[in-house]
Design a protein around this motif. Sequence first.
Motif, PDB file in Angstrom:
ATOM      1  N   VAL A  51       0.832  -1.206   0.000  1.00  0.00           N
ATOM      2  CA  VAL A  51       0.000   0.000   0.000  1.00  0.00           C
ATOM      3  C   VAL A  51       0.868   1.259   0.000  1.00  0.00           C
ATOM      4  O   VAL A  51       0.642   2.195  -0.774  1.00  0.00           O
ATOM      5  CB  VAL A  51      -0.945  -0.004   1.220  1.00  0.00           C
ATOM      6  N   ILE A  52       1.884   1.296   0.874  1.00  0.00           N
ATOM      7  CA  ILE A  52       2.767   2.466   0.936  1.00  0.00           C
ATOM      8  C   ILE A  52       3.516   2.646  -0.382  1.00  0.00           C
ATOM      9  O   ILE A  52       3.657   3.766  -0.893  1.00  0.00           O
ATOM     10  CB  ILE A  52       3.759   2.328   2.107  1.00  0.00           C
ATOM     11  N   CYS A  53       3.988   1.550  -0.940  1.00  0.00           N
ATOM     12  CA  CYS A  53       4.725   1.601  -2.210  1.00  0.00           C
ATOM     13  C   CYS A  53       3.836   2.144  -3.325  1.00  0.00           C
ATOM     14  O   CYS A  53       4.266   2.981  -4.131  1.00  0.00           O
ATOM     15  CB  CYS A  53       5.231   0.204  -2.552  1.00  0.00           C
ATOM     16  N   SER A  71      11.168   1.703  -4.825  1.00  0.00           N
ATOM     17  CA  SER A  71      10.684   0.501  -4.142  1.00  0.00           C
ATOM     18  C   SER A  71      11.739  -0.060  -3.211  1.00  0.00           C
ATOM     19  O   SER A  71      11.434  -0.492  -2.093  1.00  0.00           O
ATOM     20  CB  SER A  71      10.280  -0.556  -5.171  1.00  0.00           C
ATOM     21  N   SER A  72      13.002  -0.060  -3.661  1.00  0.00           N
ATOM     22  CA  SER A  72      14.085  -0.573  -2.814  1.00  0.00           C
ATOM     23  C   SER A  72      14.182   0.222  -1.521  1.00  0.00           C
ATOM     24  O   SER A  72      14.278  -0.356  -0.434  1.00  0.00           O
ATOM     25  CB  SER A  72      15.421  -0.500  -3.570  1.00  0.00           C
ATOM     26  N   VAL A  73      14.125   1.558  -1.647  1.00  0.00           N
ATOM     27  CA  VAL A  73      14.257   2.415  -0.462  1.00  0.00           C
ATOM     28  C   VAL A  73      13.032   2.303   0.437  1.00  0.00           C
ATOM     29  O   VAL A  73      13.131   2.064   1.646  1.00  0.00           O
ATOM     30  CB  VAL A  73      14.476   3.882  -0.881  1.00  0.00           C
ATOM     31  N   SER A 113      17.247  -6.048  -0.212  1.00  0.00           N
ATOM     32  CA  SER A 113      16.722  -4.730  -0.567  1.00  0.00           C
ATOM     33  C   SER A 113      16.553  -4.601  -2.076  1.00  0.00           C
ATOM     34  O   SER A 113      15.558  -4.047  -2.562  1.00  0.00           O
ATOM     35  CB  SER A 113      17.651  -3.639  -0.037  1.00  0.00           C
ATOM     36  N   LEU A 114      17.532  -5.110  -2.836  1.00  0.00           N
ATOM     37  CA  LEU A 114      17.424  -5.083  -4.300  1.00  0.00           C
ATOM     38  C   LEU A 114      16.276  -5.968  -4.779  1.00  0.00           C
ATOM     39  O   LEU A 114      15.562  -5.614  -5.735  1.00  0.00           O
ATOM     40  CB  LEU A 114      18.742  -5.542  -4.925  1.00  0.00           C
ATOM     41  N   LEU A 115      16.079  -7.104  -4.110  1.00  0.00           N
ATOM     42  CA  LEU A 115      14.953  -7.972  -4.449  1.00  0.00           C
ATOM     43  C   LEU A 115      13.627  -7.263  -4.200  1.00  0.00           C
ATOM     44  O   LEU A 115      12.682  -7.383  -4.996  1.00  0.00           O
ATOM     45  CB  LEU A 115      15.028  -9.264  -3.630  1.00  0.00           C
ATOM     46  N   LEU A 116      13.555  -6.507  -3.108  1.00  0.00           N
ATOM     47  CA  LEU A 116      12.341  -5.730  -2.831  1.00  0.00           C
ATOM     48  C   LEU A 116      12.104  -4.693  -3.920  1.00  0.00           C
ATOM     49  O   LEU A 116      10.948  -4.408  -4.266  1.00  0.00           O
ATOM     50  CB  LEU A 116      12.472  -5.037  -1.470  1.00  0.00           C
ATOM     51  N   GLY A 117      13.187  -4.119  -4.461  1.00  0.00           N
ATOM     52  CA  GLY A 117      13.033  -3.160  -5.552  1.00  0.00           C
ATOM     53  C   GLY A 117      12.411  -3.805  -6.783  1.00  0.00           C
ATOM     54  O   GLY A 117      11.540  -3.222  -7.434  1.00  0.00           O
ATOM     55  N   GLY A 120       8.730  -4.480  -5.940  1.00  0.00           N
ATOM     56  CA  GLY A 120       7.943  -3.248  -5.971  1.00  0.00           C
ATOM     57  C   GLY A 120       7.688  -2.765  -7.387  1.00  0.00           C
ATOM     58  O   GLY A 120       6.604  -2.261  -7.699  1.00  0.00           O
ATOM     59  N   THR A 121       8.684  -2.923  -8.267  1.00  0.00           N
ATOM     60  CA  THR A 121       8.514  -2.529  -9.665  1.00  0.00           C
ATOM     61  C   THR A 121       7.416  -3.349 -10.331  1.00  0.00           C
ATOM     62  O   THR A 121       6.553  -2.805 -11.042  1.00  0.00           O
ATOM     63  CB  THR A 121       9.842  -2.719 -10.428  1.00  0.00           C
ATOM     64  N   ILE A 122       7.426  -4.648 -10.090  1.00  0.00           N
ATOM     65  CA  ILE A 122       6.396  -5.524 -10.661  1.00  0.00           C
ATOM     66  C   ILE A 122       5.030  -5.212 -10.046  1.00  0.00           C
ATOM     67  O   ILE A 122       4.009  -5.171 -10.743  1.00  0.00           O
ATOM     68  CB  ILE A 122       6.766  -7.001 -10.426  1.00  0.00           C
TER      69      ILE A 122
END
Length: 499
Positions: A51-53, A71-73, A113-117, A120-122
Motif C-alpha cells: 500500500v505504501i509503495c 521501491s528498494s528504499v 533490498s534489491l529484491l524488494l526493488g 515493488g517494480t512488478i
Amino acid sequence: MLILNLLWYFVIFSFCGWVINGIRTLFEEKRFYNKGFLASPFCPSYGVGAVICYLTLNHFQDNKFILFFGSSVILSLVVVLIGFFTEKALGFKPWNFSDMKLNIGSYITLPYSLLLGIMGTILVGVLIPILNSVIELIPFLVSLIVVLSICLLILIDYVFAIITTLRLQHRIKKLNGVSSLLGSDVPQEKIDELESNYNMLFTENILRRRLVSAFPELKNTAYVKQIAAKLDEIKTDNMKEYTQVYENKNDEPFAFGFCFTKLFYLFLFGSMLGTLFETIWALFAEGHFEIRVGMVYGPFIPVYGGGACFLTAVLYKLYKLSDTLIFVISAVVGAGFEYFCSWFQETLFGTVSWDYSNTAFNLDGRTNLMYALIWGFLGLVWVRYLYPWASKLIEKIPKRAGSIITTFLIIFMLFNAFMSVYATYRWTQRDDGIPASNSFERYLDKHFDDDKMNFLFPHMQDVNETGITSQGLISSERPYETSSSDYSLTTQPTTQPTE
C-alpha cells in the motif's frame, strides 16, 4: 473508490506474502508451515508495504528505474521499521539477517533490498493495474463487505497474537527471575522441575506452539545483544568523534570538533557527492548522460553540500538519541531544507529546479513523503557512520598545509559563486534581449553563452512557465515535472522548457 482498492491491496498482498514465506520455508526446511506472526494465512507487513509503495510511486509507473530505486528504499524502510518496532515492543525480531553479509542491524541486507526493488517494480507497474480491473468487476457492496470482514479477521488475529506473546514473555521473565535466586547447592530435582516448567511455557496451547515454531527466538531473547554487539562497537567508536577533547589546544588536529573549517570541507564533500549522484540518476532514470551542477566551475551542487552542513549542525548534539528519533528528525529537517531551497530559488530568481506536484503526499510540489523518508535514512547514516568517518579524514590533514589549502578553496568557491550568479544574470538579460554593456558582460556572453548554460543547467525553468508559485502549483498548459533535480545554486529560464 481509492480506500476500497487500498484495502484489497492490503489483503491480497498480505496473503501473497504468507504464500511466499511458506514456499521459502518449504525450500529451506523441506516442509511447508505457517511461519507468520498470525494464525491466519496473512502477513500484514507485505500488505502494508504494498500500500505504501503504491501510494508513493503510482505516478512513476512508466519509469522503471524510479520504480526500482523508490521501491528498494521504501520497502527496505518498511522492513526495517517493522522489525525494529516489533523487537522493541514484543522482544523478538520477526526476521533476522545477522548471518548474511551487507546487513543493516540484522533487519535488512542489500541483496534483499534489491529484491524488494524488483518486487515493488512488478507490483506497481504490473500487478496493481491488473488488480484494479478485477476489483471493478465485483459489485461495490459485496466487495466492501468481503474486504472489511477479512480485515476484521486479521485485526482480531493480531490482537490474540500480541496478547499471547506478551503473556509468554511475562512468564519467561518470571521463571528467569526464580532461576537467578537458586544457589549452587540447589538439588538436581529442583533444576529438572524448573527446566520442565520452562519448556511447558511453549507447549501449553496451540497459539504458543505455533508462535514458537515460527519464531524460535522467543525461547531466548538474549540473542538481541549478541546480534547488535558488532554494530554497537562501531557506534561506540564513532561516538568518540563527538566527545573527544584535548587538554592542550596545541594537540588538537586540523579542523577539530564542530567548527567552520570542518563544515566548509563537509560542504565541498556533499556538493561533489551530489553531482555524482545526480549524474548517475540522469543516466539510469532518463537513459542519457547529462551534466547536473550548481556552479559554473567544478562538480559542485551546493544544495547537497548545504544539506550535509545543515544536518550536521542540527544533529551534532543529538547523537545520543535513538536511531528512531534521529531518523524522524532527519526526515523533517531534510524535507524542510528541500522546501526552503525551492522557495528561496523561486523568490530570488523566479525559477524552479524540481516539482513534485504530481506525486503522492507532496507539500506545494517542493518536497514529498518519499524524499522525506530518504532524508531520514541519509541523516541516520550520516550521523552514525559517514560524519565520523569524514571528520576523521579531514582531521588527518596537516595543520599548516590545511590552512593554506582552506584559504585557497574559500577564495575559489567565493569567486565560483560570484561567476555563477553573474553568468546566470546575463543569461536572463540575453533572454530578455538586453545587450552587454561592458567588457565583463561581453566576456560572459562569449564563455557562458546560452548553449553552455543549457549544458550546465539542463533543468532550469522559469516559474511562469512551470506553473509554480509561492503558494504551490497553479494551472499551466505545460507543467514542468521531473523526478530528480539539478539542485543548482543559480537558476535561469530556458527558451525551450522541458515538458
